[in-house]
Write an enzyme that holds these catalytic residues in place. Structure first.
Site, short mmCIF file in Angstrom:
data_model
loop_
_atom_site.label_atom_id
_atom_site.label_comp_id
_atom_site.label_asym_id
_atom_site.label_seq_id
_atom_site.Cartn_x
_atom_site.Cartn_y
_atom_site.Cartn_z
N THR A 1 0.46 -1.20 0.06
CA THR A 1 -0.13 -0.22 0.08
C THR A 1 0.84 1.37 -0.16
OG1 THR A 1 0.04 0.21 2.60
CG2 THR A 1 -1.78 -0.97 1.35
N ASP A 2 0.05 2.45 -0.32
CA ASP A 2 1.03 3.56 0.00
C ASP A 2 0.85 3.92 1.45
OD1 ASP A 2 1.41 6.66 -1.61
OD2 ASP A 2 2.20 5.92 0.09
N TRP A 3 1.13 4.18 2.45
CA TRP A 3 1.27 4.73 3.38
C TRP A 3 -0.30 4.78 3.71
CZ3 TRP A 3 4.95 2.44 1.73
CH2 TRP A 3 6.29 1.57 2.66
#
Ligand code: GLC
Length: 737
Positions: free
Chosen positions: A269-271
């Site tokens: 994921t992106d954060w």
């Protein structure tokens, strides 16, 4: 005698037991540890030894930038680090703060817009090798880059991190970077997949667009990263696409990425990009990072067990509502990435912030700087005729590696333009800041407290008494500039630079404007300024690279990876309504569709300030009329267009020949032309060289929405040969059977 005998016996005993242990170890070495076995066998074997809890643990963060391995089996944890332009300083375990290490200063390489501007895949290869060596040396499993989101609007705060407006240029330039990073046993992580083309509402905006625009514009660079670059990880983007978050999006991740493109790596994921357990489990996500589950983001307590792919996922598996095959696939992908990286004992050791890497950074910077205007050949600077050179502008001294968001770096060295100009021209140089922008602060713009008038007056004063002015301005890494987390608020240069430039012009016409930025800007002064240099965010060697170009040591050869429109309203994304850009805060519809960048300006016959693919040189070149190896081609064949390039000037230099294709009498709307081939050629003064550029007929395809497949219609295609989208010199045509 006794002693000697005893010693002998003990020695023999030790020797025997050592041999037997190692033999035993050899005999019972588990398959997953045996590097002579294929990775797939090792993955299967490791998986068969793992508990359900251990498999789930591989699928989510254990800290801000790491996720678990399987300690019990000697499988190391996964360490990730930003960013695309260099290895970020160490971050704390459980927050965004820096760990303040003193041994993690790096080389800051030029931003990827500069790399794209080189139009030179060799630069991409040396870039990937060097940044991969630094990530390896810092013991990172994953380097969170490169970013290849398409430049849809000059307002996007993160355009500087990406490779411009054309899918073909980005597709060619992204591959060597990935291949070379990964030769260091570090996984590249191509991002942000997909349609993260602005920062405004990035966390949730639901992007809608046609299948053609998705396939022809926004996916190609990711497809190249996966199918040609063989990238080992992909980062899902924050936004939604057709109502599903991209970090767990069935169409993007299961059907296209892992299905069609056969991606065997890890989706990260992106954060904070994960939002729901079942979707994260079933829609293609493999490692969840940076989530703030149940508002526990800010708690000091370790919230990692509450991640969507942590205990909630384990519960679903235990209840049987999610089959174990789902976690087995995720765990296999993570194990595969580990075996390819930290458990590959043959991977090199890397190196950090070395003189060699500084040279690589400088070479890429010098190859990517674009000379946009040079009236009266005011450049290169002739020091013998210049007694006083006034350097004006905050960007002449500002540390550009600071700020900008996650791509921020702590370089061991960052040579500013002023420093390099001073070491080259000594006491000829005077300096005035001219304008002030305030400090880089994440998420908000803090204006400077300095008085703009006095800064401007001081600058005009030194300009008045100088033979030459070098204005070093542009954008910077503050919020709402070239920075993650926000978009630009204006197409104009910020901090009063336009007014400053016009005031300087009143007292001195001899001005070179050097723009340090990763985005196009308005240029109300463009007709009055004799020279303009687009200098990108160049990293550690910024000053040296800019000075070598201004002084003529290096002949500039960069070409724009995106168009500079005259005004923002000329841009496709800004030619419709709010829903088209920036969206209505819930959804956004890409109404310009496939007409992005020059595809829009060319097709709508809108004049632009500087064309895609444009860049001047200190020498001149001519191209000859091209020929093609045949006139009729099958769909599986490749057109070979041959022509000669001659350096007709007095100094060596490089030209980038570009080939654009046009389908004549297309049954559907197609752009006026599309880049499908290019080559950068270095030539000594006077030398002429024959060049052949291949153009795959398959690359002339469009996405047929009726069949949901690529289609090359038979018929006539025009091949335009030129040195920018605005400088087509010859037309060739071929028939596709
Ligand atoms: C940020 C960025 C992404 C970065 C990640 C970790 O939000 O969008 O590019 O790699 O989080 O810092």
């Amino acid at each position: 005698m006794y002693n000697r005998m005893t010693r002998f016996l003990i020695l023999t005993l030790i020797l025997f037991s050592a041999v037997s242990i190692s033999v035993k170890a050899q005999l019972i070495k588990p398959v997953y540890l045996d590097e002579t076995r294929p990775v797939e066998e090792r993955v299967k074997n490791a998986l068969s030894l793992m508990t359900l809890e251990e498999k789930v643990a591989l699928c989510h963060a254990q800290s801000k930038f790491s996720s678990k391995g399987v300690a019990r089996l000697g499988i190391p944890e996964v360490w990730m680090s930003d960013g695309p332009h260099g290895v970020r300083a160490e971050i704390l375990w459980d927050s965004w703060g820096y760990a303040q290490w003193t041994n993690d200063s790096c080389t800051a390489f030029p931003a990827l817009t500069c790399l794209a501007a080189t139009w030179n895949p060799e630069m991409s290869a040396i870039y990937g090798k060097a940044v991969g060596e630094e990530a390896r040396y810092r013991n990172k499993t994953v380097l969170l880059g490169p970013g290849v989101n398409i430049y849809r609007t000059p307002m996007n705060g993160r355009n500087f991190e990406y490779m411009g407006e054309d899918p073909y240029l980005a597709s060619v330039m992204v591959v060597p970077y990935i291949q070379e990073v990964q030769k260091n046993g570090v996984a590249a992580c191509v991002k942000h997949f997909a349609l993260n083309n602005q920062e405004n509402w990035r966390g949730h905006i639901n992007v809608e667009l046609s299948d053609r625009a998705l396939r022809e514009i926004y996916l190609p660079a990711f497809k190249a990263a996966v199918t040609e670059g063989k990238v080992w990880s992909v980062m899902g983007s924050y936004n939604q696409f057709r109502g599903e978050y991209c970090c767990h999006n069935d169409l993007l991740l299961n059907k296209i990425l892992k299905g069609e493109w056969k991606f065997d790596g890890t989706v990260i994921t992106d954060w904070g990009g994960a939002h729901e357990t079942k979707q994260a489990a079933l829609n293609g996500l493999d490692i969840e990072m940076g989530t703030g589950t149940d508002g526990m983001t800010r708690s000091l307590k370790n919230a990692y067990d509450n991640y969507y792919l942590a205990l909630p996922f384990l519960d679903e598996l235990k209840k049987g509502s999610i089959p174990e095959s789902v976690v087995n696939d995720k765990a296999s992908r993570v194990l595969r990435m580990i075996f390819r990286t930290t458990m590959n004992s043959k991977r090199p050791y890397g190196s950090l912030a070395t003189p060699e890497h500084a040279q690589v950074a400088r070479k890429i910077a010098e190859d990517g700087i674009v000379l946009l205007k040079n009236d009266g050949s005011i450049l290169p600077l002739d020091a013998s005729k210049l007694n006083k050179i006034a350097v004006i502008g905050e960007n002449a001294t500002r540390k550009m590696s600071e700020g900008g968001g996650s791509s921020e770096l702590k370089p061991r060295v960052e040579i500013s333009p002023l420093k390099a100009l001073q070491s080259k021209y000594g006491s000829k140089i005077t300096y005035a800041r001219g304008y002030a922008s305030g400090p880089p602060a994440y998420g908000r713009a803090i204006p400077s407290k300095l008085n703009a008038d006095s800064l401007r007056n001081e600058a005009v004063k030194i300009a008045e008494s100088a033979d030459m002015v070098i204005f070093v301005g542009g954008l910077n890494k503050n919020h709402n500039q070239d920075c993650e987390g926000g978009d630009r608020k204006s197409y104009n240069l910020p901090f009063g630079q336009d007014k400053l430039i016009s005031e300087i012009l009143k007292v001195n016409k001899n001005i070179v404007v050097v723009l340090v930025s990763g985005n196009a800007v308005a240029m109300p002064w463009v007709d009055k300024v004799p020279a303009i240099v687009q200098a990108w965010h160049l990293g550690s060697e910024a000053g040296n690279a800019i000075t070598s170009v201004l002084s003529g040591e290096v002949n500039p050869s960069g070409k724009l990876p995106f168009t500079f429109p005259k005004q923002l309203s000329d841009c496709g994304a800004h030619s419709f309504d709010k829903l088209c850009f920036p969206g209505d805060s819930i959804r956004e519809v890409y109404k310009e569709d496939i007409l992005v960048g020059y595809r829009w300006y060319d097709t709508k016959a809108i004049p632009v300030q500087f064309h895609f693919g444009f860049g001047l040189s200190y020498t001149t070149f001519t191209l000859s009329k091209p020929t093609t190896d045949k006139t009729d081609y099958a769909k599986t064949e490749t057109v070979k267009m041959t022509f000669s390039v001659q350096n007709t000037g007095k100094v060596a230099g490089s030209e980038v020949a570009q080939i654009y294709i046009t389908q004549e009498n297309a049954p559907i709307m197609r752009p006026a032309k599309e880049l499908k081939g290019f080559k950068k050629i270095l030539l000594k003064a006077g030398v002429k060289k024959s060049v052949t550029i291949p153009v795959k007929v398959q690359d002339m395809a469009y996405w047929d929405e009726k069949t949901s497949n690529w289609k090359v219609d038979p018929g006539k295609y025009t091949l335009s040969l030129g040195t920018s989208a605005g400088d087509i010199q010859y037309l060739g045509s071929v028939q596709v059977k």
